[in-house]
Design a protein around this motif. Structure first.
Motif, short mmCIF file in Angstrom:
data_model
loop_
_atom_site.label_atom_id
_atom_site.label_comp_id
_atom_site.label_asym_id
_atom_site.label_seq_id
_atom_site.Cartn_x
_atom_site.Cartn_y
_atom_site.Cartn_z
N ASP A 165 0.74 -2.28 -4.69
CA ASP A 165 -0.95 -2.89 -5.74
C ASP A 165 -2.39 -1.66 -5.26
N VAL A 166 -1.92 -1.03 -4.25
CA VAL A 166 -3.09 0.09 -4.81
C VAL A 166 -2.92 1.03 -3.62
N GLY A 167 -3.15 2.42 -3.66
CA GLY A 167 -2.50 3.87 -3.07
C GLY A 167 -3.89 4.98 -3.17
N ILE A 168 -3.07 5.08 -1.94
CA ILE A 168 -3.87 6.47 -1.59
C ILE A 168 -3.33 7.87 -1.98
N VAL A 169 -4.31 7.97 -2.67
CA VAL A 169 -3.53 9.53 -3.82
C VAL A 169 -4.91 10.55 -3.55
N ILE A 170 -3.63 11.72 -4.16
CA ILE A 170 -5.25 13.39 -4.28
C ILE A 170 -5.46 12.72 -5.71
N LEU A 229 0.73 -0.95 0.20
CA LEU A 229 -0.25 0.20 0.13
C LEU A 229 0.88 1.32 -0.23
N SER A 230 0.59 2.23 -0.77
CA SER A 230 1.35 3.54 -1.14
C SER A 230 -0.18 4.85 -0.62
N PHE A 231 0.56 6.16 -0.24
CA PHE A 231 -0.03 6.63 0.60
C PHE A 231 0.40 8.00 0.50
N VAL A 232 -0.49 9.03 0.58
CA VAL A 232 0.08 10.30 0.45
C VAL A 232 -0.22 11.17 2.16
N SER A 233 0.96 11.98 1.73
CA SER A 233 0.84 12.30 3.48
C SER A 233 0.17 12.97 4.27
N LEU A 292 -8.75 6.28 -3.63
CA LEU A 292 -8.03 4.83 -4.08
C LEU A 292 -7.59 4.29 -5.19
N LEU A 293 -6.77 4.17 -6.07
CA LEU A 293 -6.14 3.62 -7.15
C LEU A 293 -5.34 2.31 -6.85
N TRP A 294 -6.12 1.33 -8.56
CA TRP A 294 -5.10 0.36 -8.32
C TRP A 294 -5.95 -0.31 -9.61
N SER A 312 2.52 -4.05 3.53
CA SER A 312 3.90 -3.26 3.59
C SER A 312 3.29 -1.62 3.18
N LEU A 313 3.66 -0.48 3.66
CA LEU A 313 3.25 1.10 3.10
C LEU A 313 4.66 1.47 2.85
N ARG A 314 4.07 2.38 1.69
CA ARG A 314 5.41 3.40 1.29
C ARG A 314 4.08 4.70 0.87
N GLU A 315 5.45 5.53 1.42
CA GLU A 315 4.74 6.97 1.61
C GLU A 315 5.30 7.83 0.08
N ALA A 316 4.51 8.58 -0.70
CA ALA A 316 4.82 8.65 -1.65
C ALA A 316 4.08 9.99 -2.10
N THR A 317 3.93 10.52 -3.37
CA THR A 317 3.50 11.31 -3.75
C THR A 317 2.62 11.19 -5.24
N SER A 318 1.44 11.47 -5.25
CA SER A 318 0.41 11.29 -6.10
C SER A 318 1.22 10.48 -7.37
N ASP A 319 2.22 11.27 -7.75
CA ASP A 319 2.88 11.31 -9.40
C ASP A 319 3.51 9.90 -9.20
N LEU A 320 4.59 9.85 -7.90
CA LEU A 320 5.04 8.52 -7.74
C LEU A 320 4.10 7.23 -7.73
N GLN A 321 3.44 7.53 -7.22
CA GLN A 321 2.16 5.92 -6.71
C GLN A 321 1.60 5.54 -8.54
N ILE A 322 1.49 6.40 -8.77
CA ILE A 322 0.85 6.45 -10.13
C ILE A 322 2.35 5.32 -11.10
N ASP A 323 3.50 5.86 -11.38
CA ASP A 323 4.23 5.09 -11.48
C ASP A 323 4.70 4.16 -11.08
N ALA A 324 4.53 3.83 -9.60
CA ALA A 324 4.74 2.70 -8.97
C ALA A 324 3.27 1.28 -9.31
N LEU A 325 2.15 2.00 -9.36
CA LEU A 325 1.41 1.31 -10.21
C LEU A 325 0.90 0.63 -11.56
#
Length: 306
Positions: free
Chosen positions: A142-147, A95-99, A278-280, A123-136
């Motif tokens: 597997d899933v991100g919490i994004v702006i 799981l990734s998420f914005v701060s 949520l983004l997946w 597994s948790l990872r803090e990241a900005t929305s753009d980096l989460q999209i790339d990681a997905l």
């Protein structure tokens, strides 16, 4: 070596009698004796001391017995583990998420998910929305919490679901209020005073929707939009405000981050709201991801008002 040989060893070790062990295994004694000798030859060590009257485990045999039992127990559990993995009750969820969600949704969602699925490794990872999209897109999470991302530019391989909308508030240096800086007092803040102050903001590449939300707020009031300082983490932005460098617009949930030197003030008039979701991957096959989405969906909130 296979499980059949290990079961034969454990049966003899527990019965300490080849006849009873053979009966337990539904076989005759001679083939069992031959199987144990073959196992000892394969291992290159003696597991049993045999006499005409008794069978005893060697020291090595006694020590190996605990490991053999553990292997059999794990093998017996394998079918149930497979079913739990298929239901998303075991496995790994990245799981990734914005701060910003540190101060709103994240603690409650993670706590509820861990309580419902304690055997899923999270597994948790803090990241900005753009980096989460790339990681997905690279299948690194597997899933991100994004702006909220721009729908027009979002890859068709990704699915987005809104979960929280909240108003923005002004984060201002507390010293400005103490000094009675023009337009700043411990109460409702007029937009004109905010627009006249140095602005601290995310880079547009990191959070285009949030960036455009703020610039649109300026445009709506026909105020000149100029970013004085950029930072990619909301906590860093709050820290820069605390230093007296300027002001920022932050989600209302950030008011839970009480930091010396920062005061949060509501803005008069219409206030923009920011959406988090949520983004997946649309074709995501990790069952634990579906379970997380279901749990997180329970926390869906409409737009909050000040």
């Amino acid at each position: 070596m296979d499980l059949r040989q290990i079961r034969q060893f454990v049966a003899v070790a527990e019965e300490l009698h080849f006849g009873r062990a053979a009966e337990r295994l539904n076989m005759t004694q001679p083939p069992l004796s031959q199987a144990i000798r073959a196992l000892e030859r394969e291992l290159g060590l003696r597991l049993f001391d045999r006499t005409k009257r008794q069978v005893m485990l060697t020291i090595l045999g006694e020590q190996w017995l605990a490991h053999a039992r553990r292997v059999l127990a794990e093998a017996t559990a394998l079918p149930d583990i497979a079913r739990k993995l298929a239901r998303g009750e075991m496995g790994l969820l990245r799981l990734s998420f914005v701060s910003t969600v540190d101060y709103s949704l994240l603690p409650a969602v993670v706590s509820r998910f861990r309580a419902a699925y304690p055997n899923v490794e999270l597994s948790l990872r803090e990241a900005t929305s753009d980096l989460q999209i790339d990681a997905l897109l690279r299948s690194e999470v597997d899933v991100g919490i994004v702006i909220a991302p721009p729908s027009s530019s979002l890859s068709q391989t990704l699915t987005y679901r809104p979960i929280l909308r909240e108003p923005l508030v002004a984060a201002v240096p507390s010293s400005w209020i103490v000094e009675r800086r023009d337009g700043f007092s411990d109460g409702m803040l007029e937009p004109a005073a905010f627009f006249a102050a140095p602005l601290i903001l995310f880079p547009r590449r990191s959070a285009p929707i949030f960036h455009d939300l703020v610039s649109g707020y300026f445009a709506e009031h026909r105020a000149a939009f100029c970013v004085f300082q950029e930072a990619i983490q909301m906590q860093t932005i709050i820290g820069l405000v605390a230093s007296g460098m300027g002001v920022a617009l932050v989600p209302h949930s950030m008011t839970r981050l009480q930091r010396e030197g920062v005061t949060y003030l509501p803005l008069s008039g219409r206030v923009p709201t920011v959406e988090t979701g949520l983004l997946w991957r649309t074709n995501e096959r990790n069952p634990a991801c579906a379970n997380f989405l279901a749990v997180a969906g329970e926390f869906h909130q409409p737009a909050q008002a000040l």
